[in-house]
Design an enzyme around this catalytic site. Structure first.
Site: not given
Length: 455
Positions: A117, A256
């Site tokens: 991330k 998602d």
């Protein structure tokens, strides 16, 4: 020096993601950061996949510069997926500030992914910069540590490295510091991954994804979509139940963000609820309370419905509906087990367990008592005298339950470990003001001590 797999017998690299083929991902490159300063390394999680013996320089090279780990993926892959975001379908999604760059087996033999991330832009970044704020990384450390301690299936924050860029953000004071995070997760296959191929009417890819998921994530042979749905129903019902017992609000339960293994991940606007308030929300932009504390089971069930819809072109509707209908009963079973676990008592019989769970939820909701305080006080099955008449039903229901663990751990001689938003901010403030990480270090230690006491 590169890692020598022979020197780490527990390190077992995999490349199964490559079996899915090009339609499922895009090769990408990590951003070239101005500098890389190691801020957090989770040696406990790393040991489970054979990586704890890396020194800090090796760690930073692999998890800040993303030099490939041996024997696994040759380079980073940004995964493709779609998803419903607050019930609105979005076909323009995909890994926009992250990628998967390694796979390996953990100590239990499960296939694990290392994903990122804040590692830079990808074809799916849209207008985003592909970066992560340092504060966002700190918040993710806290969320994953607390959830792991509270028995919620979750990704683990493996690494956080500060990257030396000033970021502009609209939801926190800017410019703010940047970081890249690595998570250890039991897959990054989402409900939205299936939605993408259903949207494109690619039945061959759907079948391939079903077979991949059954074989690699559930260790089952075959390619039966109904069987896959049933497994996902069971795992996500467990996740919803354990969110509730933990008092946790994920904040963005879009399709998602739902991993088909039922493992929670991707922590943006999260909160722990101070009291059992069904309307408590985590995201300031969740104006309708779609993902409020008490609506999380409904939200996750709705997302799993979208998986069923995606599988309709390769399976008959009736067995899919039957599998989907299993969510409610599975949730009721799992939430009972999860609350009994937090109460620190052993199950008795279905009727007694149901009565205890219902009494507990009712008393928490009506009394306004602190969730963490109550479960701390009641652990082992005895409610202290200070709890008044509104708790009589709980006290009576607890009678006859045996403790599953005693209270000899030093944790029980202190105060409840909680993680409300004010404390999160108080942990971040000295980092922002004086680069003082001591509060974060102390909090992680306290959370892990709680986990030992509960486990």
């Amino acid at each position: 020096m590169p890692i020598d797999p022979q020197a780490f017998p527990a390190y077992r690299p995999e490349t199964t993601l490559l079996d899915l083929g090009d339609p499922f991902f895009d090769p990408v490159a990590a951003a070239d950061f101005p500098h890389t300063q190691l801020r957090f390394r989770n040696d406990r999680a790393a040991a489970q996949v054979g990586l704890a013996t890396l020194d800090d320089d090796e760690w930073t090279r692999h998890f800040g510069r993303f030099a490939p780990l041996p024997g696994t993926l040759p380079g980073p892959l940004a995964l493709r997926y779609h998803g419903h975001q607050f019930r609105n379908y979005n076909p323009d999604l995909g890994d926009g500030r992250g990628f998967t760059f390694a796979q390996m087996r953990d100590h239990r033999g499960r296939l694990m992914d290392l994903g990122t991330k804040g590692s830079g832009q990808t074809p799916w970044s849209r207008a985003g910069d592909g970066r992560l704020t340092l504060k966002g990384g700190v918040r993710e450390i806290l969320a994953t540590e607390m959830l792991e301690a509270l028995n919620v299936p979750t990704s683990r924050t493996l690494s956080l490295i500060e990257t030396g860029e000033d970021l502009q953000r609209g939801d926190e004071p800017s410019p703010t510091r940047s970081a890249v995070m690595v998570r250890l997760s039991h897959s990054h296959v989402r409900i939205g991954t299936f939605q993408r191929f259903a949207y494109h009417r690619d039945d061959d890819a759907l079948r391939r994804l079903v077979a991949y998921t059954l074989r690699n994530l559930f260790e089952e042979h075959g390619d039966d979509p109904v069987r896959l749905l049933a497994l996902v129903v069971a795992r996500t019902a467990r996740l919803a139940a354990r969110y509730m017992a933990a008092g946790f609000v994920h904040g963005v339960l879009n399709s998602d963000n739902i991993n088909v293994t039922g493992e929670s991940f991707d922590y943006g606007p999260w909160r722990f609820a101070p009291t059992w308030d069904p309307g408590f929300t985590a995201a300031y932009f969740d104006h309708q309370g779609l993902y409020a504390f008490g609506r999380q089971p409904e939200a996750i069930h709705w997302d799993v419905m979208q998986l069923a819809v995606s599988l309709r072109t390769i399976a008959e509707s009736d067995p899919l509906i039957a599998a989907l209908d299993g969510f409610g009963p599975a949730y009721q079973t799992e939430v009972g087990a999860a609350i009994l676990w937090r109460l620190g008592v052993r199950p008795r019989d279905p009727n007694s367990d149901r009565a205890l769970v219902q009494a507990t939820e009712r008393a928490l909701r009506t009394s306004g008592a602190g969730i963490d305080r109550f479960f701390f006080d009641a652990f082992g099955g005895e409610l202290p005298a200070g709890y008044g008449p509104e708790w009589d039903e709980v006290r009576a229901a607890l009678g006859g339950y045996a403790a599953r663990k005693d209270r000899t751990h030093p944790y029980w001689s202190g105060t409840p470990c909680s993680l409300l938003i004010d404390e999160v901010e108080s942990i971040w403030a000295p980092i922002a003001d004086a680069d003082d990480w001591s509060r974060l270090t102390a909090k992680v230690a306290a959370i892990r001590a709680m986990g030992e006491a509960l486990a």
